[in-house]
Design an enzyme around this catalytic site. Sequence first.
Site, mmCIF file in Angstrom:
data_model
loop_
_atom_site.group_PDB
_atom_site.id
_atom_site.type_symbol
_atom_site.label_atom_id
_atom_site.label_comp_id
_atom_site.label_asym_id
_atom_site.label_seq_id
_atom_site.Cartn_x
_atom_site.Cartn_y
_atom_site.Cartn_z
ATOM 1 N N SER A 1 -14.647 13.933 -55.410
ATOM 2 C CA SER A 1 -14.648 13.621 -54.140
ATOM 3 C C SER A 1 -13.506 12.491 -53.708
ATOM 4 C CB SER A 1 -15.845 12.791 -53.989
ATOM 5 O OG SER A 1 -16.865 13.833 -53.902
ATOM 6 N N LYS B 1 -15.284 4.312 -47.344
ATOM 7 C CA LYS B 1 -16.357 5.448 -47.143
ATOM 8 C C LYS B 1 -17.668 4.906 -47.026
ATOM 9 C CE LYS B 1 -17.631 9.405 -50.061
ATOM 10 N NZ LYS B 1 -17.520 9.837 -51.411
ATOM 11 N N SER C 1 -15.935 15.004 -51.311
ATOM 12 C CA SER C 1 -16.907 14.498 -50.122
ATOM 13 C C SER C 1 -16.227 13.236 -49.276
ATOM 14 C CB SER C 1 -18.326 13.665 -50.726
ATOM 15 O OG SER C 1 -17.934 12.643 -51.707
#
Lengths: 485, 494
Positions: free
Chosen positions: A184, A85, A160
């Site tokens: 997330s 990420k 997210s």
Amino acid sequence: MIMTPTSNGHDWTIDSVREALADKRISARELTAEFCQRIERRNPELNAYLALSPERAYRQADYLDGLVARGEDLPSLAGLPLAVKDVLSTKGIVTTCASHILEGYRPPFDATAVERLERAGAILLGKTNCDEFAMGGSNENSAYGPVRNPLAMDRVPGGSSGGSAAAVAAGMAVAALGTDTGGSVRQPGSFCGIPAMMPTYGRVSRYGLIAFASSLDRVGPFARNVRDLALIMGTIAGGDRMDSTAAAVPVPDYVGGLDAPVKGLRIGVPTDYFAEGLNSAVREKIEAGISLLEQLGCVRTALRMPHTEYAVATYYLIATAEASSNLARYDGVRYGLRASGGTLMEMYRKTRGAGFGAEVKRRIMLGTYALSAGYYDAYYLKAQKVRALIARDFAEAFGQVDAIVTPTSPVPPFRLGEHASDPLAMYLADIYTVTGSLAGVPGISVPCGRTQGLPVGLQIFGQPFGEARVLQLAHAFEKAGGAQV
Amino acid sequence: MPRTTPAIARVAPEVSAAYESVIGLEVHVQLKTATKIFCGCSTRFGDRPNANTCPVCLGLPGSLPVLNKRALEVALRASLALNLRLQQNSRFARKNYFYPDLPKGYQISMYELPLATHGWLEIEHDGAAKKIGITRLHLEEDAAKNLHEGFLDSDRNSYIDYNRCGMPLAEIVSEPDLRLPGEAHAYLTTLKRVLEYADVSDCNMEEGSLRCDANVSVRRRGEERFGIKTEVKNLNSFRYLQRALEYEIERHIAVIESGGSISQETRLWNVAEGRSESMRSKEFAHDYRYFPDPDLLPVHVSTSWLAEIQRDMPELPTARRRRFEQEHGLSDYDAGVLTASRTLGDYFEAVLRAGGPAKASASWIQTELLRRLNDSGLSVEASPVPPAALAGLLAQVEAGSITGASGKKVFAAMFESGKSAEEIIAAQGLSQIQDTAEIERMCREVVEKNPESVAKYRAGNQGVFKSFVGLVMKASRGRANPQIVNETLKRLLG
């Protein structure tokens, strides 16, 4: 044509990759090339990756191929094609947090979790898309465009860490790292139909994790099966002298404990989680999932966790307050975007005005307000007190049960744009994940059937530093066909 | 609103006598550690700009602070030295504000839970001792340094040196117990001395390792309530401190006397202009939005660790002063002078260890050494005469191989050249004349040349005897053994 276990490559696992390398059925270079091709093929429509790191990937591949050639032992995660990420720092590779404000920023150091995975032989393919600064639950808040759900192209992958989840679900990586502040990792895992884990707060170093809300942020993995999650957890967990909140608690053998019998384990089902707002199809699947656990010999216990209803409000006060401070450093002075302005104040305003997206600005303003003189006690301090009560709910529950089972998300993956104009509805959808975030406990989301083709996730919470138990239950559930209930 | 201060009407002494000033000091000291408070970067002063930086002290995204245990230890030493009570729990908070010298957009500093509270420090002012309360001591990180001058493009651009960013600081806040600028001066001097002794800080104002801000208010004598205070910043020399306090007190009185009222504000001492200037008023005060820093664990000090620190605590000035009196028989005054700084006390003790007699050593250090150090602007550590060399010289004087007068000349030469006493005595022919025949010859000459004085002496004027001795010593260029001179003169005049 490279030989792979299946044509779509979805069946690569950490062990199958390592064995294929050791048996010289494929070289690390070929494997890397294959994944680069897959990304080239699928990423334009999915937008899961923001940046690729082929040089670094091939350098690692060559190192591994050298080990194979010399007949040396391969490290535990040798060849693991990994996505990371974009809120995790990677040395020399642009790290933007999916924000314009960090455009072109190349960190001079690696996040501890990334460094540990690479040292164990993982191949870093690239950086994945996410909601800007990890703020969102749909990946629609990225400054670089939304990610699509590989299982349903008109739907969001969750957020997210949507890019990481989508990359693994679409076979563009065998595993990925995300970060979980309020859900997330777990929620995009649920939306993309793959297992995903949020470790205990303090279990994995946050060094290099670009902070959203420091008391809540955690690094967590996505993989195609629970065993791979356990392998990754065993590698990234443990104390770190660069992070004083990373606890020096010994790391158990997560993989070794996966097959321990689950018969007789007490699973708590909080009635507070099955109230208004839960989609009936999701409820049905979760009930079926709990029945499956009962068939495996787990004992179901109904629980009350009375402070659950305050969790979303509490979470959004604490997370935004910390974010307002954490994001102050993006001022245009040292790195990232700098807008020109006649005075210092003007430069600050223009830089931050241009650099941050709407959701980030909204949260900075909420958090600034919550910490302001005259409001601190009523908001931030009160939220901290409620947080302690929520943690107590969990502690009391764990006096009666070994794990807590809930839905991961109240709804299946929704359509792109469906909630874009209603941030509050989006916040409320975090209800089942933020409780565990506030309490600091570990949680996992495992696939639990599908509704109209859309995946549902079952969430399992464990005691602090009880990742082994959570992984063991999730593994048993997965093996018993949880994904098909 | 104009930023300049209107000229202050001079206040007549009888008017200001009706007022009492109330002063509290906030002192920042840089703690003596090898590395910064939250990272491993060096704390060395004067290195190339930005040489001592890393992701942590630059506040790069994703970096995290980790408390330097040594900084905590030094702060604990300071707390013990200042009689502070250690808090059960202390923790770091974030002080949020935007400024280019603050790379994270917040300063990590203890706020609602400081390290230690309720301490005191005894000061001496105008011959009287007074206990000054110390409200609190807390740890924090220093900010970077903005450089607005010295570059070709300084008219357009500013630069930032982050070497100072993350230096470990202790902020020590006094109670508003000080009543005179002189007391404030004494407090700062005493505080500096104690912190130097406790090995807490170099306390070097020039290098910024000791910085001082003051809170000042005035009230009519007899009034119990405090007046409205102003905070004066940038009092970074002992001289400015007193001058700025005097200025600010007079300004307060003048404003009140002219029917106005003091506005609560922060003011900056302008050294060049010799006055304080408004920096920001209360309405523009920052809202720092303090909250506990989630990146750092609460600070917990175990009793065993604290006991260890207590045990290894260096001797503090008051204890040393008493010891100098008791062990070495020094007067209270001499002991006070010799313990005024840790380095001077160390020098004195080193002279004693090298065999110097206590009283003579004390007296030579106070007169000869300190005078010459002052004249040449040197610190004790930089003395060209090391302690052993002074002890060597004193041994020669004690043994009578040179006279006290010659000794002073030898000391001067040692100070100039860095040579030992023996070398100089040999080179300058200063060794004492012990030869009785030689001395008698000189005495006879003096007696013969001064018949009038001889007559006076013989008529009963004992006082002239000294002038005979002086003349003989002069003739011998101070080398004649004074005892033999005395005896010989008495015999010749008798």
